[in-house]
Design a protein around this motif. Sequence first.
Motif, PDB file in Angstrom:
ATOM      1  N   VAL A 115      -4.291  -1.079 -27.495  1.00 18.30           N
ATOM      2  CA  VAL A 115      -3.557  -0.349 -28.535  1.00 18.30           C
ATOM      3  C   VAL A 115      -2.067  -0.648 -28.461  1.00 18.30           C
ATOM      4  O   VAL A 115      -1.414  -0.935 -29.469  1.00 18.30           O
ATOM      5  CB  VAL A 115      -3.817   1.167 -28.403  1.00 18.30           C
ATOM      6  CG1 VAL A 115      -2.947   1.941 -29.397  1.00 18.30           C
ATOM      7  CG2 VAL A 115      -5.289   1.477 -28.624  1.00 18.30           C
ATOM      8  N   ASP A 116      -1.491  -0.593 -27.263  1.00 13.52           N
ATOM      9  CA  ASP A 116      -0.054  -0.830 -27.078  1.00 13.52           C
ATOM     10  C   ASP A 116       0.130  -1.497 -25.724  1.00 13.52           C
ATOM     11  O   ASP A 116       0.339  -0.837 -24.700  1.00 13.52           O
ATOM     12  CB  ASP A 116       0.716   0.485 -27.146  1.00 13.52           C
ATOM     13  CG  ASP A 116       2.230   0.289 -27.140  1.00 13.52           C
ATOM     14  OD1 ASP A 116       2.683  -0.813 -26.764  1.00 13.52           O
ATOM     15  OD2 ASP A 116       2.962   1.232 -27.497  1.00 13.52           O
ATOM     16  N   PHE A 117       0.063  -2.828 -25.720  1.00 10.99           N
ATOM     17  CA  PHE A 117       0.099  -3.532 -24.442  1.00 10.99           C
ATOM     18  C   PHE A 117       1.453  -3.386 -23.751  1.00 10.99           C
ATOM     19  O   PHE A 117       1.520  -3.282 -22.529  1.00 10.99           O
ATOM     20  CB  PHE A 117      -0.214  -5.016 -24.640  1.00 10.99           C
ATOM     21  CG  PHE A 117      -0.319  -5.766 -23.348  1.00 10.99           C
ATOM     22  CD1 PHE A 117      -1.470  -5.678 -22.575  1.00 10.99           C
ATOM     23  CD2 PHE A 117       0.743  -6.525 -22.878  1.00 10.99           C
ATOM     24  CE1 PHE A 117      -1.571  -6.340 -21.359  1.00 10.99           C
ATOM     25  CE2 PHE A 117       0.651  -7.188 -21.662  1.00 10.99           C
ATOM     26  CZ  PHE A 117      -0.513  -7.092 -20.902  1.00 10.99           C
ATOM     27  N   PHE A 118       2.560  -3.368 -24.523  1.00 12.10           N
ATOM     28  CA  PHE A 118       3.873  -3.228 -23.894  1.00 12.10           C
ATOM     29  C   PHE A 118       3.970  -1.897 -23.163  1.00 12.10           C
ATOM     30  O   PHE A 118       4.431  -1.841 -22.019  1.00 12.10           O
ATOM     31  CB  PHE A 118       4.977  -3.334 -24.940  1.00 12.10           C
ATOM     32  CG  PHE A 118       6.365  -3.264 -24.349  1.00 12.10           C
ATOM     33  CD1 PHE A 118       6.973  -4.394 -23.835  1.00 12.10           C
ATOM     34  CD2 PHE A 118       7.048  -2.056 -24.292  1.00 12.10           C
ATOM     35  CE1 PHE A 118       8.244  -4.327 -23.264  1.00 12.10           C
ATOM     36  CE2 PHE A 118       8.318  -1.980 -23.729  1.00 12.10           C
ATOM     37  CZ  PHE A 118       8.909  -3.120 -23.216  1.00 12.10           C
ATOM     38  N   GLN A 119       3.525  -0.804 -23.814  1.00 10.96           N
ATOM     39  CA  GLN A 119       3.565   0.496 -23.149  1.00 10.96           C
ATOM     40  C   GLN A 119       2.632   0.522 -21.945  1.00 10.96           C
ATOM     41  O   GLN A 119       2.968   1.068 -20.892  1.00 10.96           O
ATOM     42  CB  GLN A 119       3.160   1.598 -24.147  1.00 10.96           C
ATOM     43  CG  GLN A 119       3.142   3.002 -23.574  1.00 10.96           C
ATOM     44  CD  GLN A 119       4.513   3.485 -23.122  1.00 10.96           C
ATOM     45  OE1 GLN A 119       5.546   3.010 -23.609  1.00 10.96           O
ATOM     46  NE2 GLN A 119       4.550   4.432 -22.189  1.00 10.96           N
ATOM     47  N   TYR A 120       1.492  -0.127 -22.069  1.00 11.09           N
ATOM     48  CA  TYR A 120       0.555  -0.198 -20.953  1.00 11.09           C
ATOM     49  C   TYR A 120       1.184  -0.939 -19.765  1.00 11.09           C
ATOM     50  O   TYR A 120       1.109  -0.481 -18.631  1.00 11.09           O
ATOM     51  CB  TYR A 120      -0.718  -0.906 -21.406  1.00 11.09           C
ATOM     52  CG  TYR A 120      -1.634  -1.316 -20.281  1.00 11.09           C
ATOM     53  CD1 TYR A 120      -2.470  -0.388 -19.656  1.00 11.09           C
ATOM     54  CD2 TYR A 120      -1.669  -2.638 -19.835  1.00 11.09           C
ATOM     55  CE1 TYR A 120      -3.307  -0.761 -18.607  1.00 11.09           C
ATOM     56  CE2 TYR A 120      -2.492  -3.021 -18.782  1.00 11.09           C
ATOM     57  CZ  TYR A 120      -3.311  -2.079 -18.169  1.00 11.09           C
ATOM     58  OH  TYR A 120      -4.133  -2.457 -17.133  1.00 11.09           O
ATOM     59  N   ALA A 121       1.824  -2.067 -20.033  1.00 12.60           N
ATOM     60  CA  ALA A 121       2.361  -2.890 -18.948  1.00 12.60           C
ATOM     61  C   ALA A 121       3.625  -2.309 -18.342  1.00 12.60           C
ATOM     62  O   ALA A 121       3.898  -2.513 -17.155  1.00 12.60           O
ATOM     63  CB  ALA A 121       2.629  -4.305 -19.453  1.00 12.60           C
ATOM     64  N   ASN A 122       4.420  -1.575 -19.126  1.00  2.82           N
ATOM     65  CA  ASN A 122       5.753  -1.158 -18.661  1.00  2.82           C
ATOM     66  C   ASN A 122       6.005   0.343 -18.727  1.00  2.82           C
ATOM     67  O   ASN A 122       7.079   0.795 -18.334  1.00  2.82           O
ATOM     68  CB  ASN A 122       6.835  -1.844 -19.507  1.00  2.82           C
ATOM     69  CG  ASN A 122       6.762  -3.345 -19.438  1.00  2.82           C
ATOM     70  OD1 ASN A 122       7.049  -3.931 -18.412  1.00  2.82           O
ATOM     71  ND2 ASN A 122       6.361  -3.980 -20.537  1.00  2.82           N
ATOM     72  N   GLY A 123       5.040   1.115 -19.230  1.00  2.00           N
ATOM     73  CA  GLY A 123       5.297   2.524 -19.498  1.00  2.00           C
ATOM     74  C   GLY A 123       5.791   3.315 -18.315  1.00  2.00           C
ATOM     75  O   GLY A 123       6.779   4.075 -18.419  1.00  2.00           O
ATOM     76  N   ALA A 124       5.155   3.200 -17.156  1.00  2.00           N
ATOM     77  CA  ALA A 124       5.585   3.962 -15.982  1.00  2.00           C
ATOM     78  C   ALA A 124       6.967   3.509 -15.514  1.00  2.00           C
ATOM     79  O   ALA A 124       7.789   4.317 -15.074  1.00  2.00           O
ATOM     80  CB  ALA A 124       4.565   3.801 -14.851  1.00  2.00           C
ATOM     81  N   TRP A 125       7.230   2.217 -15.644  1.00  2.00           N
ATOM     82  CA  TRP A 125       8.551   1.714 -15.268  1.00  2.00           C
ATOM     83  C   TRP A 125       9.631   2.252 -16.214  1.00  2.00           C
ATOM     84  O   TRP A 125      10.703   2.686 -15.780  1.00  2.00           O
ATOM     85  CB  TRP A 125       8.534   0.187 -15.292  1.00  2.00           C
ATOM     86  CG  TRP A 125       9.872  -0.435 -15.067  1.00  2.00           C
ATOM     87  CD1 TRP A 125      10.519  -0.588 -13.887  1.00  2.00           C
ATOM     88  CD2 TRP A 125      10.740  -0.967 -16.071  1.00  2.00           C
ATOM     89  NE1 TRP A 125      11.739  -1.195 -14.077  1.00  2.00           N
ATOM     90  CE2 TRP A 125      11.900  -1.436 -15.412  1.00  2.00           C
ATOM     91  CE3 TRP A 125      10.640  -1.105 -17.456  1.00  2.00           C
ATOM     92  CZ2 TRP A 125      12.951  -2.023 -16.101  1.00  2.00           C
ATOM     93  CZ3 TRP A 125      11.692  -1.683 -18.142  1.00  2.00           C
ATOM     94  CH2 TRP A 125      12.832  -2.144 -17.464  1.00  2.00           C
ATOM     95  N   LEU A 126       9.327   2.272 -17.521  1.00  2.94           N
ATOM     96  CA  LEU A 126      10.305   2.760 -18.490  1.00  2.94           C
ATOM     97  C   LEU A 126      10.660   4.220 -18.248  1.00  2.94           C
ATOM     98  O   LEU A 126      11.798   4.635 -18.470  1.00  2.94           O
ATOM     99  CB  LEU A 126       9.748   2.591 -19.913  1.00  2.94           C
ATOM    100  CG  LEU A 126       9.721   1.175 -20.472  1.00  2.94           C
ATOM    101  CD1 LEU A 126       8.861   1.126 -21.736  1.00  2.94           C
ATOM    102  CD2 LEU A 126      11.121   0.684 -20.782  1.00  2.94           C
TER     103      LEU A 126
END
Length: 350
Positions: A55-66
């Motif tokens: 659904v949202d690969f960027f949020q999946y890959a970086n969400g916790a870091w962001l």
Amino acid sequence: MSATRSAVRLASLALLVLAATRGAAQTPTLPPATSLVPLRVVDPAWIDTTTSACVDFFQYANGAWLSHDTIPAAYASSGVGRDMSDRNELVVRAVLDDAAARRATLPPASTLRKLGTFYATCMDSTAIETAGARPIMPLLAGIDSVTSAAGVVARIATLQVRGIDVAFRYSPDVDPHDAAHYVTWLSQGGLGLPDRDYYTNTGPAADSLRRQYVDHLARLFTLAGQPATAAGRDAAQVLALETELAKASLTRVQRRDPAATDHPLPVAELRALAPAVDWAAYFRGIGLTAPVTRLNAAEPDFLARVSALLQTTPPAAWRAYLRARVLAAAARWSRRQGSAVCAPGRRGQR
């Protein structure tokens, strides 16, 4: 062990140290060689497992870091790419500092001794400040001897060999019609301000910027020993000549079209396009030993305008312009200077 092998081993160690150093970005330090650990370019801890990768690969890959990372005050962005760049600079500095400290004990012809000597010379700000403009005086003296268009072209070649952007740009580049070969490119260039719009824009802000540019040029001339009145006169001549070059330049938007800078032609046509330039002498001046038979005149109208200006602009104006380009190129080395590359926003952990 040979000097080359020593350099390779030192560079390899530098890369290992780079891979091991991932910590605070603002005050990083190099760890001891015994603490080498793998660098995690992609850290699973920063993955947002509550988000579907489909659904949202960027949020999946970086969400916790962001949600946890903070952009340091000294930077415009944050991310592992910037971290690696910072560590890489530290590693390069460590290599250079070591070479500079040990240069007197290294073999005279070794790569490391040459590297250390070059770096130490560049970092000797006291000697640089003491020397002032003396190192470029031979270049300025050569410019002062110019009395004709042929003399201007000879100086253009001399300065271009030294990496100074003057009049136009020469570069060997891939032939857009034959990727297996290189071709000579002649392109627009030689401006002191970033691009043509700085010369052609109208309005109070643009006018003010150009006045400040003239003041800057006048100060450069004065610092190089020219009387204030002559410096102001020459600075105005430089702006006038660069403005003519700018008017003949393509805009940045125009240059995005590959066809706009694709004009292959034989040297005979180049001579007809820009007859005021002795191209054979110019090519010899920049060190080409093989005959140039075909090239790409990226912006033909610009080259034609340079040729016309060589015929119509007094040598005194060209001398002022050439001096300005030399002084502008050398000024950055007169004091220790820093630079920053700003990239807005966050790049992600990859």
